[in-house]
Design an enzyme around this catalytic site. Structure first.
Site, PDB file in Angstrom:
ATOM      1  N   HIS A  76      68.110  40.512 -42.806  1.00 32.02           N
ATOM      2  CA  HIS A  76      67.198  40.643 -41.678  1.00 32.02           C
ATOM      3  C   HIS A  76      66.322  39.406 -41.626  1.00 32.02           C
ATOM      4  CE1 HIS A  76      68.387  44.765 -41.058  1.00 32.02           C
ATOM      5  NE2 HIS A  76      68.303  44.932 -42.365  1.00 32.02           N
ATOM      6  N   ALA A  77      65.807  39.094 -40.472  1.00 34.90           N
ATOM      7  CA  ALA A  77      64.859  37.997 -40.249  1.00 34.90           C
ATOM      8  C   ALA A  77      65.329  36.687 -40.874  1.00 34.90           C
ATOM      9  CB  ALA A  77      63.483  38.404 -40.725  1.00 34.90           C
TER      10      ALA A  77
END
Length: 88
Positions: free
Chosen positions: A15-16
């Site tokens: 994620h991210a």
């Protein structure tokens, strides 16, 4: 087709920041790299939405695949990104 199984090293999963680093590394390769989990279809590792959509968490195993000239090196480079902690 070449394949690498890699455990996601980032505690937050893909994620991210870890996903962005993975997508950047995959986009820089001379071959298309796919990423997937055993229970799902492979996704284009150059797509941030596809990578985040895998919902791969820290400790999950993912499968990277690539085919063609440069596939082995591409998998090595992308696998290193997936396996790294990334501090978050």
């Amino acid at each position: 087709m070449m394949e690498r199984r890699v455990v996601v090293g980032a505690g937050v999963g893909l994620h991210a920041r870890p996903a962005a680093l993975l997508v950047k590394a995959a986009a820089a390769q001379p071959v298309v790299v796919t990423i997937g989990k055993d229970d799902g279809a492979p996704a284009d590792a150059r797509s941030i939405l596809s990578v985040i959509g895998l919902n791969a968490r820290g400790g999950d195993e993912v499968v990277l695949r690539a085919e063609g000239p440069g596939a082995e090196r591409a998998l090595d480079e992308v696998a290193a990104i997936v396996a790294a902690e990334h501090g978050g």
